[in-house]
Design an enzyme around this catalytic site. Sequence first.
Site, PDB file in Angstrom:
ATOM      1  CG  HIS A  43       1.037  -8.895   1.210  1.00  0.00           C
ATOM      2  ND1 HIS A  43      -0.048  -9.803   0.915  1.00  0.00           N
ATOM      3  CD2 HIS A  43       0.002  -7.636   0.963  1.00  0.00           C
ATOM      4  CE1 HIS A  43      -0.815  -8.684   0.916  1.00  0.00           C
ATOM      5  NE2 HIS A  43      -0.879  -7.645   0.893  1.00  0.00           N
ATOM      6  CE  LYS A 103      -0.568  -6.592   4.068  1.00  0.00           C
ATOM      7  NZ  LYS A 103      -1.103  -5.326   4.923  1.00  0.00           N
TER       8      LYS A 103
END
Length: 214
Positions: free
Chosen positions: A115, A113
């Site tokens: 963000h 991921k």
Amino acid sequence: MTQKEWPFKPTDFAGEQFIDFLIEQRALRFGEFTLKSGIKSPFFINIGDIHSGSGYRTLGQVLAQKIHAVFPQTTVLYGPPYKGISIVTATAVAYYELYQKNLQTFYSRKEIKQHGEGGVFVGYQPGADDHVLIIDDVLTTGGTKLEAIELLKNHFRTAIEGILVTVDRRTQNQQTALPGVRLESIINLQDIIQYLKRKNDNRFELLEKFYMGA
């Protein structure tokens, strides 16, 4: 149809009762199935077909009992994506319910991921004093389990307690060892064969041929 409430006792986690449960949940089916490898199989295991609160409660209890009996040093449960995520959650809840001990849980993403909190792992971050148990649905060749071990060793300085799966579906030709790691299952393919034999179900012959690689 009202589902049966399964009164599992600590001695019942391997045996007919668990196979009955998997069949009721349609997580174990018999027929002709094509596996990801292209091989034809006379049975199919999909723990993802357990999708109710009562079903997850039962599955969690069975796994919790096995952990308590075989992996008592465990402090953390790791669930490989994706089916392992819900399995470790159910198991941790059941373990607390049965033994009043908190087991921490975490899982990994298939893609990092970029963000928010970012990273590969979600949940508890194990430390040097922890003992991590990998829990997953089934074992076929062991390849994905080795990948999970390497992933954890590359990110954490922690002991890998072992691997626990619901069903070890390896055939005779797939009985490869996982070096340095204890592997346990609730049931294996031989258990299912013996179950069908006791039920005088001739489908055991198909599973026996499959196990032997015939």
